[in-house]
Design a protein around this motif. Structure first.
Motif, short mmCIF file in Angstrom:
data_model
loop_
_atom_site.label_atom_id
_atom_site.label_comp_id
_atom_site.label_asym_id
_atom_site.label_seq_id
_atom_site.Cartn_x
_atom_site.Cartn_y
_atom_site.Cartn_z
N ALA A 1 -21.97 24.19 6.25
CA ALA A 1 -20.89 24.91 5.59
C ALA A 1 -20.67 26.27 6.24
N ALA A 2 -19.42 26.66 6.37
CA ALA A 2 -19.08 27.97 6.93
C ALA A 2 -19.40 29.06 5.91
N ALA A 3 -19.61 30.27 6.42
CA ALA A 3 -19.92 31.39 5.53
C ALA A 3 -18.73 31.73 4.65
N ASP A 4 -17.52 31.61 5.16
CA ASP A 4 -16.31 31.92 4.41
C ASP A 4 -15.88 30.70 3.61
N PRO A 5 -15.87 30.79 2.27
CA PRO A 5 -15.48 29.62 1.46
C PRO A 5 -14.03 29.20 1.67
N GLN A 6 -13.20 30.08 2.25
CA GLN A 6 -11.80 29.76 2.51
C GLN A 6 -11.60 29.07 3.86
N ALA A 7 -12.66 28.99 4.65
CA ALA A 7 -12.53 28.36 5.97
C ALA A 7 -12.26 26.87 5.81
N PRO A 8 -11.60 26.27 6.79
CA PRO A 8 -11.30 24.85 6.69
C PRO A 8 -12.53 23.97 6.79
N VAL A 9 -12.38 22.74 6.32
CA VAL A 9 -13.43 21.74 6.38
C VAL A 9 -12.93 20.62 7.29
N VAL A 10 -13.71 20.29 8.31
CA VAL A 10 -13.38 19.19 9.21
C VAL A 10 -14.38 18.06 8.96
N ILE A 11 -13.86 16.90 8.56
CA ILE A 11 -14.70 15.73 8.29
C ILE A 11 -14.46 14.70 9.39
N VAL A 12 -15.54 14.28 10.02
CA VAL A 12 -15.45 13.26 11.07
C VAL A 12 -16.14 12.00 10.55
N ARG A 13 -15.38 10.91 10.45
CA ARG A 13 -15.93 9.63 10.04
C ARG A 13 -15.73 8.65 11.19
N GLY A 14 -16.79 7.95 11.57
CA GLY A 14 -16.62 7.10 12.74
C GLY A 14 -17.58 5.95 12.86
N PHE A 15 -17.23 5.04 13.78
CA PHE A 15 -18.07 3.90 14.11
C PHE A 15 -18.00 3.67 15.61
N ALA A 16 -19.16 3.59 16.24
CA ALA A 16 -19.23 3.39 17.69
C ALA A 16 -19.93 2.08 18.00
N LEU A 17 -19.24 1.22 18.74
CA LEU A 17 -19.81 -0.03 19.22
C LEU A 17 -19.93 0.06 20.74
N LEU A 18 -21.16 0.17 21.24
CA LEU A 18 -21.38 0.35 22.67
C LEU A 18 -20.59 1.55 23.20
N GLY A 19 -20.39 2.52 22.31
CA GLY A 19 -19.62 3.71 22.69
C GLY A 19 -20.29 4.97 22.19
N ASN A 20 -19.59 6.08 22.31
CA ASN A 20 -20.15 7.37 21.94
C ASN A 20 -19.12 8.19 21.17
N ILE A 21 -19.56 8.75 20.05
CA ILE A 21 -18.74 9.67 19.26
C ILE A 21 -19.56 10.93 19.03
N GLU A 22 -19.01 12.06 19.42
CA GLU A 22 -19.74 13.33 19.26
C GLU A 22 -18.80 14.39 18.72
N ALA A 23 -19.27 15.11 17.70
CA ALA A 23 -18.52 16.23 17.14
C ALA A 23 -19.43 17.46 17.13
N ARG A 24 -18.88 18.60 17.55
CA ARG A 24 -19.71 19.81 17.62
C ARG A 24 -18.82 21.05 17.65
N PRO A 25 -19.39 22.21 17.29
CA PRO A 25 -18.65 23.46 17.46
C PRO A 25 -18.51 23.81 18.94
N LYS A 26 -17.39 24.41 19.29
CA LYS A 26 -17.17 24.85 20.66
C LYS A 26 -17.59 26.30 20.77
N ARG A 27 -18.61 26.54 21.54
CA ARG A 27 -19.21 27.87 21.63
C ARG A 27 -18.20 28.92 22.10
N GLY A 28 -18.19 30.04 21.38
CA GLY A 28 -17.32 31.16 21.75
C GLY A 28 -15.94 31.11 21.12
N PHE A 29 -15.63 30.05 20.37
CA PHE A 29 -14.31 29.94 19.75
C PHE A 29 -14.45 30.03 18.23
N ARG A 30 -13.75 31.00 17.64
CA ARG A 30 -13.77 31.21 16.20
C ARG A 30 -12.34 31.43 15.70
#
Length: 215
Positions: A173-202
């Motif tokens: 959870a972000a420190a600011d309660p007004q910040a957006p929420v990003v939900i990633v739902r996924g299924f990978a079959l012989l594949g790759n799904i990755e979600a992460r923060p991008k460093r240096g971008f706010r």
């Protein structure tokens, strides 16, 4: 043989039902009725429960005009989804190719990404959010999908992989309660799904923009 029919509260929850409850929780967070911790806990539960009745329990202490149950009907699932999510679902597809959404763009409340032997990048680091909750549903078959978010948003992940990888890094959870929420739902079959923060971008002044939009 007697036929048993489940009551409204015992019906299996649909995507439209979950979108409706997610929007109610988002409104409650913006109005200060829920803390960021309470919002995060209920959002986690939202995608774990299975019936309409269990969903309704998440909003039973919220105002009746928004928290009251409005069961979705089979005749209007698309309309219900569009209303709850604030617009149609955007689809990003890569079949033996690559596709990307990045830069200064306005993501909808719901995005669907499908990669079949392809590469997809969904970069939200410079995006302009117009809703509290943004949901990305990903399917990867022999493909690669990367979701990048600003460092100061709430990131949640729900997914799995079969001979593949589903990974959400920096989830929390972000420190600011007004910040957006990003939900990633996924299924990978012989594949790759990755979600992460991008460093240096706010996100800058996002909370103020969201509050102005809700006024």
């Amino acid at each position: 043989m007697e036929k048993h029919t489940a009551g409204p509260s015992g019906l299996r929850a649909s995507d439209a039902d979950r979108d409706r409850i997610a929007q109610i929780l988002s409104d409650a967070l913006a109005e200060g009725r829920l803390t960021s911790e309470e919002h995060s806990e209920r959002l986690d539960t939202l995608y774990a429960v299975k019936t309409v009745g269990e969903l309704d329990l998440l909003v039973r202490d919220l105002p009746a005009d928004t928290g009251g149950r409005r069961p979705a009907t089979p005749a209007t699932p698309v309309a219900a989804t569009a209303t709850a999510a604030g617009g149609p679902v955007e689809t990003v597809v890569a079949v033996c190719s690559s596709s990307a959404r990045k830069g200064r763009w306005r993501p909808g409340a719901r995005t669907r990404a499908v990669s079949v032997m392809g590469d997809i990048t969904i970069d939200l680091s410079e995006a302009v959010f117009e809703q509290q909750v943004t949901e990305i549903t990903v399917t990867s078959v022999l493909g690669n999908v990367e979701v990048l978010v600003p460092e100061n948003v709430t990131l949640r992940g729900y997914g799995s992989g079969v001979l593949g990888n589903f990974e959400v890094r920096g989830e929390g959870a972000a420190a600011d309660p007004q910040a957006p929420v990003v939900i990633v739902r996924g299924f990978a079959l012989l594949g790759n799904i990755e979600a992460r923060p991008k460093r240096g971008f706010r996100l800058v002044d996002l909370a103020a923009r969201l509050r102005k939009k809700l006024d």
